[in-house]
Design a protein around this motif. Structure first.
Motif, PDB file in Angstrom:
ATOM      1  N   VAL A  45      74.764 -49.036  49.965  1.00  0.00           N
ATOM      2  CA  VAL A  45      76.181 -48.650  49.922  1.00  0.00           C
ATOM      3  C   VAL A  45      76.381 -47.142  49.873  1.00  0.00           C
ATOM      4  O   VAL A  45      77.520 -46.669  49.978  1.00  0.00           O
ATOM      5  CB  VAL A  45      76.907 -49.284  48.717  1.00  0.00           C
ATOM      6  N   CYS A  46      75.307 -46.359  49.730  1.00  0.00           N
ATOM      7  CA  CYS A  46      75.481 -44.909  49.599  1.00  0.00           C
ATOM      8  C   CYS A  46      76.085 -44.337  50.890  1.00  0.00           C
ATOM      9  O   CYS A  46      75.470 -44.408  51.958  1.00  0.00           O
ATOM     10  CB  CYS A  46      74.150 -44.228  49.283  1.00  0.00           C
ATOM     11  N   PRO A  47      77.264 -43.715  50.816  1.00  0.00           N
ATOM     12  CA  PRO A  47      77.900 -43.222  52.030  1.00  0.00           C
ATOM     13  C   PRO A  47      77.255 -41.990  52.635  1.00  0.00           C
ATOM     14  O   PRO A  47      77.479 -41.667  53.811  1.00  0.00           O
ATOM     15  CB  PRO A  47      79.338 -42.917  51.568  1.00  0.00           C
ATOM     16  N   VAL A  48      76.446 -41.256  51.845  1.00  0.00           N
ATOM     17  CA  VAL A  48      75.806 -40.054  52.388  1.00  0.00           C
ATOM     18  C   VAL A  48      74.320 -40.265  52.664  1.00  0.00           C
ATOM     19  O   VAL A  48      73.633 -39.340  53.095  1.00  0.00           O
ATOM     20  CB  VAL A  48      76.020 -38.838  51.455  1.00  0.00           C
ATOM     21  N   GLY A  49      73.819 -41.472  52.393  1.00  0.00           N
ATOM     22  CA  GLY A  49      72.456 -41.794  52.800  1.00  0.00           C
ATOM     23  C   GLY A  49      71.354 -41.481  51.821  1.00  0.00           C
ATOM     24  O   GLY A  49      70.193 -41.353  52.201  1.00  0.00           O
ATOM     25  N   VAL A  50      71.657 -41.363  50.527  1.00  0.00           N
ATOM     26  CA  VAL A  50      70.613 -41.117  49.532  1.00  0.00           C
ATOM     27  C   VAL A  50      69.762 -42.366  49.363  1.00  0.00           C
ATOM     28  O   VAL A  50      70.298 -43.475  49.230  1.00  0.00           O
ATOM     29  CB  VAL A  50      71.222 -40.690  48.179  1.00  0.00           C
ATOM     30  N   LYS A  51      68.462 -42.223  49.395  1.00  0.00           N
ATOM     31  CA  LYS A  51      67.523 -43.348  49.211  1.00  0.00           C
ATOM     32  C   LYS A  51      66.705 -43.123  47.936  1.00  0.00           C
ATOM     33  O   LYS A  51      66.280 -42.002  47.658  1.00  0.00           O
ATOM     34  CB  LYS A  51      66.555 -43.465  50.389  1.00  0.00           C
ATOM     35  N   LEU A  52      66.508 -44.196  47.194  1.00  0.00           N
ATOM     36  CA  LEU A  52      65.649 -44.088  46.012  1.00  0.00           C
ATOM     37  C   LEU A  52      64.193 -43.939  46.446  1.00  0.00           C
ATOM     38  O   LEU A  52      63.737 -44.588  47.398  1.00  0.00           O
ATOM     39  CB  LEU A  52      65.777 -45.328  45.129  1.00  0.00           C
ATOM     40  N   PRO A  53      63.450 -43.076  45.759  1.00  0.00           N
ATOM     41  CA  PRO A  53      62.014 -42.973  46.081  1.00  0.00           C
ATOM     42  C   PRO A  53      61.290 -44.266  45.711  1.00  0.00           C
ATOM     43  O   PRO A  53      61.711 -44.992  44.809  1.00  0.00           O
ATOM     44  CB  PRO A  53      61.558 -41.793  45.199  1.00  0.00           C
ATOM     45  N   PRO A  54      60.197 -44.590  46.407  1.00  0.00           N
ATOM     46  CA  PRO A  54      59.458 -45.809  46.087  1.00  0.00           C
ATOM     47  C   PRO A  54      58.831 -45.737  44.702  1.00  0.00           C
ATOM     48  O   PRO A  54      58.594 -44.648  44.160  1.00  0.00           O
ATOM     49  CB  PRO A  54      58.403 -45.859  47.180  1.00  0.00           C
ATOM     50  N   LEU A  55      58.554 -46.885  44.134  1.00  0.00           N
ATOM     51  CA  LEU A  55      57.899 -46.942  42.826  1.00  0.00           C
ATOM     52  C   LEU A  55      56.481 -46.361  42.930  1.00  0.00           C
ATOM     53  O   LEU A  55      55.795 -46.533  43.939  1.00  0.00           O
ATOM     54  CB  LEU A  55      57.825 -48.383  42.333  1.00  0.00           C
TER      55      LEU A  55
END
Length: 440
Positions: free
Chosen positions: A430-440
């Motif tokens: 849902v992030c509108p600016v494209g932020v991705k969580l780093p992998p574990l």
């Protein structure tokens, strides 16, 4: 010295002295500039000329079910739809796919006239805007909003045009005959708004004007605004200089004071009627409003040669005489703007002010910073732009979908608790600016 507030008080009391630009020129010749400064409160100026950089915003209203209009046409003329669901911008010079002599200017005029026009719209369809197509009729009463927004109007002076080549050429200055067969010009000379206040000492952000038969406003320096040009001995620019961005409610405008047009082999354009009141606050302003066609000069440029070289300077009195001399040849001159309509606009604006129906506004910002105009330069083999790593803007959209309370808003700042995160990916989705969580 006077103030705009003092002049408005006189307008409301019916005591203001208001003259058109042509009337004040006659007065100055008879009585002098000092008397103009002492006696005159407002000078009305006007122009009615082709102004290509014009257009209008429209909000069509939502369909049932709603749609996001992305491809929009009115009577075969494309309307820019990259704004919002049912907003569009009609550019005056946009041509019809079926008829190059018909375009956005005609759509604007027809809407102002109250005509019914066919609207075709398409969209891809989304969950919130499921409808994909609309076909029907609109007029200025059925649409929500219809306001003119012109990025470049009321040019401060404009070069006269001629043609030294051996062929006829077709331009935005009209048909130019070969071998100096004619000269065309556009500016209304001593009636022209920005030639009566060449330093823009009274015109700025928020200046109220006459725009196509209704009230309008100056909202920014126009595109290609420049104040680095040469001036003549009277302090008036001799070439294209300052311009205005103007806005006004098109639903209130009169079709008498704008007119769609087509210049052969050039394209569609729009005649726009503009009148600007100049408050005579001091002797400097009185000096400029008193300048006559004999004292206002422009360049004559040769459109038949690359770079359009300047052939000579010429006064508007010479241009309006019907003939000027170029290289020893007597050349016929003609205007592509309407002096008759400009005079009418100046008279109408004068009447509004005298009757107390139109008060002056004090600009909240003057356009006095240095501006110049650049030409487009192609940068060959330039390094392409790089997509920057997106960063959080603290909007909070992710908080509502996080089922594990790993994301929270604390004092309007997003907080991430990594220990609670299971990397389900809903926040990234849902992030509108494209932020991705780093992998574990």
């Amino acid at each position: 010295m006077k103030t705009i507030e003092q002049i408005n008080e006189k307008i409301l009391k019916g005591e203001a002295v208001v003259l058109t630009a042509e009337e004040v020129v006659k007065m100055a010749k008879q009585e002098g500039v000092k008397e103009v400064a002492k006696k005159v409160d407002v000078v009305t100026t006007a122009t009615f000329a082709p102004m290509c950089s014009s257009g209008a915003f429209v909000n069509f209203g939502h369909t049932k079910p709603p749609m996001r209009m992305e491809k929009i046409e009115i009577e075969g003329v494309e309307v820019y739809g990259g704004l919002a669901a049912v907003d569009g911008y009609i550019g005056a010079t946009q041509e019809s796919k079926q008829d190059k002599t018909f375009g956005g200017a005609h759509i604007i005029e027809l809407l102002i006239r109250g005509e019914n026009l066919k609207l075709n719209a398409e969209g891809k369809g989304t969950d919130c805007y499921p409808r994909k197509q609309f076909e029907g009729y609109i007029n200025k009463q059925t649409i929500n909003d219809f306001f003119m927004f012109n990025p470049r109007n009321a040019y401060q002076n404009y070069s006269a045009a001629t043609n030294s080549s051996d062929r006829t050429i077709y331009t935005y200055m009209g048909k130019l005959l070969p071998r100096f067969g004619n000269v065309t010009y556009s500016t209304s000379g001593e009636l022209s708004p920005l030639l009566k206040d060449p330093k823009m000492l009274t015109i700025g952000l928020g200046t109220k004007i006459f725009l196509c038969g209704s009230e309008g406003y100056v909202v920014w320096p126009g595109t290609q605004f420049r104040n680095d040009v040469k001036v003549n001995e009277h302090g008036i620019p001799i070439s294209p200089a300052r311009t205005l961005v103007v806005i006004g409610d098109a639903k209130r405008m009169s079709p008498r004071y704008l007119r769609a047009a087509y210049f052969k082999n050039y394209g569609v354009t729009l005649f726009v009627g503009i009148g600007v009141p100049i408050p005579v606050l001091n002797e400097e302003i009185a000096y400029f409003v008193s300048k006559s066609n004999e004292e206002i000069t422009t360049e004559v440029r040769d459109y038949g040669k690359p770079g359009r070289p300047v052939l000579r300077l010429v006064s508007y009195a010479e241009l309006k005489s019907g003939w000027i001399e170029i290289d020893g040849k007597r050349v016929k001159t003609s205007s592509i703007s309407s002096m008759t309509m400009a005079r009418e606009i100046a008279d109408v604006l004068k009447k509004w002010i005298v009757e107390g129906r139109f008060l002056l506004t004090k600009p909240v910002k003057f356009f006095d910073e240095h501006r110049s105009v650049k030409s487009l330069e192609e940068i060959k083999e330039a390094e392409r732009f790089k997509i920057q790593e997106p960063t959080c803007v603290n909007c909070g959209m992710c908080v509502g979908v996080c089922m594990y309370d790993a994301l929270k808003m604390v004092n309007d700042v997003l907080k991430f608790e990594e220990d609670a995160c299971v990397r389900c990916g809903l926040c990234s989705d849902v992030c509108p600016v494209g932020v991705k969580l780093p992998p574990l």
